[in-house]
Motif scaffolding. Structure first.
Motif, PDB file in Angstrom:
ATOM      1  N   THR A 207      35.660  58.741  30.176  1.00 20.80           N
ATOM      2  CA  THR A 207      34.837  58.434  31.344  1.00 20.80           C
ATOM      3  C   THR A 207      33.940  57.247  30.978  1.00 20.80           C
ATOM      4  O   THR A 207      33.911  56.829  29.813  1.00 20.80           O
ATOM      5  N   PRO A 208      33.186  56.717  31.938  1.00 21.02           N
ATOM      6  CA  PRO A 208      32.244  55.644  31.585  1.00 21.02           C
ATOM      7  C   PRO A 208      31.166  56.073  30.594  1.00 21.02           C
ATOM      8  O   PRO A 208      30.495  55.216  30.009  1.00 21.02           O
ATOM      9  N   PHE A 209      31.000  57.391  30.366  1.00 24.17           N
ATOM     10  CA  PHE A 209      29.981  57.854  29.433  1.00 24.17           C
ATOM     11  C   PHE A 209      30.448  57.764  27.975  1.00 24.17           C
ATOM     12  O   PHE A 209      29.637  57.486  27.092  1.00 24.17           O
ATOM     13  N   ASN A 210      31.739  58.008  27.724  1.00 26.52           N
ATOM     14  CA  ASN A 210      32.212  57.911  26.342  1.00 26.52           C
ATOM     15  C   ASN A 210      33.140  56.720  26.111  1.00 26.52           C
ATOM     16  O   ASN A 210      33.518  56.444  24.970  1.00 26.52           O
ATOM     17  N   ALA A 211      33.509  56.007  27.177  1.00 25.84           N
ATOM     18  CA  ALA A 211      34.379  54.831  27.031  1.00 25.84           C
ATOM     19  C   ALA A 211      34.062  53.793  28.096  1.00 25.84           C
ATOM     20  O   ALA A 211      34.893  53.470  28.943  1.00 25.84           O
ATOM     21  N   PRO A 212      32.850  53.222  28.094  1.00 24.97           N
ATOM     22  CA  PRO A 212      32.501  52.201  29.092  1.00 24.97           C
ATOM     23  C   PRO A 212      33.279  50.909  28.844  1.00 24.97           C
ATOM     24  O   PRO A 212      33.166  50.310  27.773  1.00 24.97           O
ATOM     25  N   SER A 213      34.067  50.499  29.819  1.00 26.53           N
ATOM     26  CA  SER A 213      34.942  49.344  29.638  1.00 26.53           C
ATOM     27  C   SER A 213      35.065  48.561  30.935  1.00 26.53           C
ATOM     28  O   SER A 213      34.791  49.086  32.024  1.00 26.53           O
ATOM     29  N   LEU A 214      35.518  47.321  30.818  1.00 31.14           N
ATOM     30  CA  LEU A 214      35.816  46.497  31.984  1.00 31.14           C
ATOM     31  C   LEU A 214      36.662  45.316  31.560  1.00 31.14           C
ATOM     32  O   LEU A 214      36.671  44.914  30.402  1.00 31.14           O
ATOM     33  N   ARG A 215      37.390  44.777  32.534  1.00 36.99           N
ATOM     34  CA  ARG A 215      38.120  43.524  32.329  1.00 36.99           C
ATOM     35  C   ARG A 215      37.896  42.648  33.549  1.00 36.99           C
ATOM     36  O   ARG A 215      38.009  43.116  34.684  1.00 36.99           O
ATOM     37  N   HIS A 216      37.561  41.380  33.332  1.00 32.83           N
ATOM     38  CA  HIS A 216      37.351  40.480  34.460  1.00 32.83           C
ATOM     39  C   HIS A 216      37.911  39.104  34.151  1.00 32.83           C
ATOM     40  O   HIS A 216      38.016  38.696  32.990  1.00 32.83           O
ATOM     41  N   MET A 217      38.281  38.406  35.225  1.00 28.86           N
ATOM     42  CA  MET A 217      38.846  37.065  35.118  1.00 28.86           C
ATOM     43  C   MET A 217      38.226  36.169  36.177  1.00 28.86           C
ATOM     44  O   MET A 217      38.059  36.579  37.324  1.00 28.86           O
ATOM     45  N   LEU A 218      37.905  34.957  35.778  1.00 28.64           N
ATOM     46  CA  LEU A 218      37.441  33.915  36.688  1.00 28.64           C
ATOM     47  C   LEU A 218      38.428  32.764  36.569  1.00 28.64           C
ATOM     48  O   LEU A 218      38.609  32.208  35.482  1.00 28.64           O
ATOM     49  N   THR A 219      39.093  32.417  37.688  1.00 23.47           N
ATOM     50  CA  THR A 219      40.173  31.428  37.612  1.00 23.47           C
ATOM     51  C   THR A 219      40.037  30.377  38.713  1.00 23.47           C
ATOM     52  O   THR A 219      39.469  30.630  39.779  1.00 23.47           O
ATOM     53  N   LEU A 220      40.599  29.208  38.426  1.00 24.83           N
ATOM     54  CA  LEU A 220      40.691  28.116  39.390  1.00 24.83           C
ATOM     55  C   LEU A 220      42.150  27.701  39.489  1.00 24.83           C
ATOM     56  O   LEU A 220      42.777  27.352  38.480  1.00 24.83           O
ATOM     57  N   ASP A 221      42.709  27.758  40.707  1.00 26.30           N
ATOM     58  CA  ASP A 221      44.070  27.287  40.971  1.00 26.30           C
ATOM     59  C   ASP A 221      43.995  25.961  41.709  1.00 26.30           C
ATOM     60  O   ASP A 221      43.279  25.840  42.714  1.00 26.30           O
ATOM     61  N   ALA A 222      44.732  24.980  41.221  1.00 24.21           N
ATOM     62  CA  ALA A 222      44.744  23.663  41.860  1.00 24.21           C
ATOM     63  C   ALA A 222      46.142  23.072  41.759  1.00 24.21           C
ATOM     64  O   ALA A 222      46.799  23.190  40.714  1.00 24.21           O
ATOM     65  N   LYS A 223      46.570  22.420  42.837  1.00 22.68           N
ATOM     66  CA  LYS A 223      47.912  21.847  42.879  1.00 22.68           C
ATOM     67  C   LYS A 223      47.873  20.365  42.562  1.00 22.68           C
ATOM     68  O   LYS A 223      47.231  19.587  43.258  1.00 22.68           O
ATOM     69  N   PHE A 224      48.593  19.978  41.499  1.00 22.51           N
ATOM     70  CA  PHE A 224      48.722  18.586  41.106  1.00 22.51           C
ATOM     71  C   PHE A 224      50.165  18.325  40.672  1.00 22.51           C
ATOM     72  O   PHE A 224      50.784  19.164  40.002  1.00 22.51           O
ATOM     73  N   TRP A 225      50.690  17.159  41.072  1.00 21.63           N
ATOM     74  CA  TRP A 225      52.047  16.762  40.703  1.00 21.63           C
ATOM     75  C   TRP A 225      53.096  17.802  41.115  1.00 21.63           C
ATOM     76  O   TRP A 225      54.088  18.038  40.416  1.00 21.63           O
ATOM     77  N   GLY A 226      52.834  18.450  42.253  1.00 21.95           N
ATOM     78  CA  GLY A 226      53.777  19.421  42.781  1.00 21.95           C
ATOM     79  C   GLY A 226      53.751  20.773  42.102  1.00 21.95           C
ATOM     80  O   GLY A 226      54.587  21.636  42.395  1.00 21.95           O
TER      81      GLY A 226
END
Length: 267
Positions: A207-226
């Protein structure tokens, strides 16, 4: 209820919401991102050593998002495979680690500001299997990593134009709230568990009491050269304090990858 029964029940509850979405006979839009993440990792596992080890991690990530026309629910599948090499502060001891993670999420979508902002929230099921090996230990040189977790997940995406090209920025967060993990007890060897069958609370409810965890991602998608490129940051914080043992796995990594979007018609 036995430990195996608990595991089956938790798995059934986690996967049931995804069944209707997986069986639809509509056209669906698929977004797939193939990514590589590399960065720093910090590892503590007191079953192997009281020392904290630090080093580098290389991770492969595959993320697939399936959208069904006319439906607000989407399905997301992620595969993570990582390898790490780490050392203690003195440089005398080293460890190697490998972990495979499979995530299945079902998310509800909400569009704002004419579709420029997209919010998604729902639930995820997370499976992990791997190993951590300490080159200095003789009696207990390795620690198995095996766990399953469920919890909420959410993301926010903002679409815009960048240098006259389509682009989007996204933030994704997953937080496990319940699960099961394998752990030996303090002073217990793997020989006792698997050869002699001496079970000692080795399947632990988390549980969050004996196993506090998280995963997060911050991303930027951009189109260049197809090609649609993805750049971003990955933060993976996994912690547990069970069976009188402590462990943590902290990763901060840079992401680079390629994103493809296409339509699929179910037959």
């Amino acid at each position: 209820m036995t430990t195996i029964s608990k595991l089956i029940a938790l798995l059934t509850i986690a996967l049931l919401p995804a069944v209707p979405a997986m069986g639809q006979d509509d056209d669906k839009k698929v977004t797939n991102a193939q990514m590589v993440a590399f960065g720093a990792t910090s590892v503590l596992d007191t079953y192997l050593s009281p020392e904290e080890y630090q080093g580098a991690e290389l991770r492969y990530i595959s993320q697939t998002l399936r959208e069904f026309p006319g439906r607000k629910w989407v399905q997301q599948i992620e595969h993570h495979g990582n390898l790490s090499t780490i050392e203690d502060r003195s440089g005398d001891g080293s460890m190697m680690g490998g972990l495979y993670t499979f995530d299945l999420s079902l998310l509800r979508s909400i569009q704002l500001h004419g579709g420029r902002v997209l919010l998604r929230f729902g639930g995820m099921t997370d499976f992990n299997i791997g190993v951590l090996y300490n080159s200095r230990n003789q009696n207990n040189p390795a620690q198995m990593r095996l766990s399953m977790q469920i919890g909420p997940t959410a993301s926010a995406t903002c679409r815009f134009r960048l240098f006259r090209n389509d682009a989007s920025a996204a933030y994704q967060l997953s937080v496990p709230v319940a699960g099961l993990m394998f752990s030996p007890n303090y002073g217990q060897s793997y020989y006792e568990i698997f050869s002699r069958g001496n079970y000692e609370h080795n399947a632990v409810v988390t549980t969050p009491f004996n196993a506090p965890s998280l995963r997060h991602m911050l991303t930027l998608d951009a189109k260049f050269w197809g090609v649609t490129w993805r750049l971003g940051y990955l933060g993976d914080i996994q912690q547990a304090k069970v069976n009188h043992l402590k462990q943590h796995f902290y990763t901060h990594a840079l992401i680079i990858g390629v994103v493809k979007r296409f339509g699929v018609r179910n037959l």
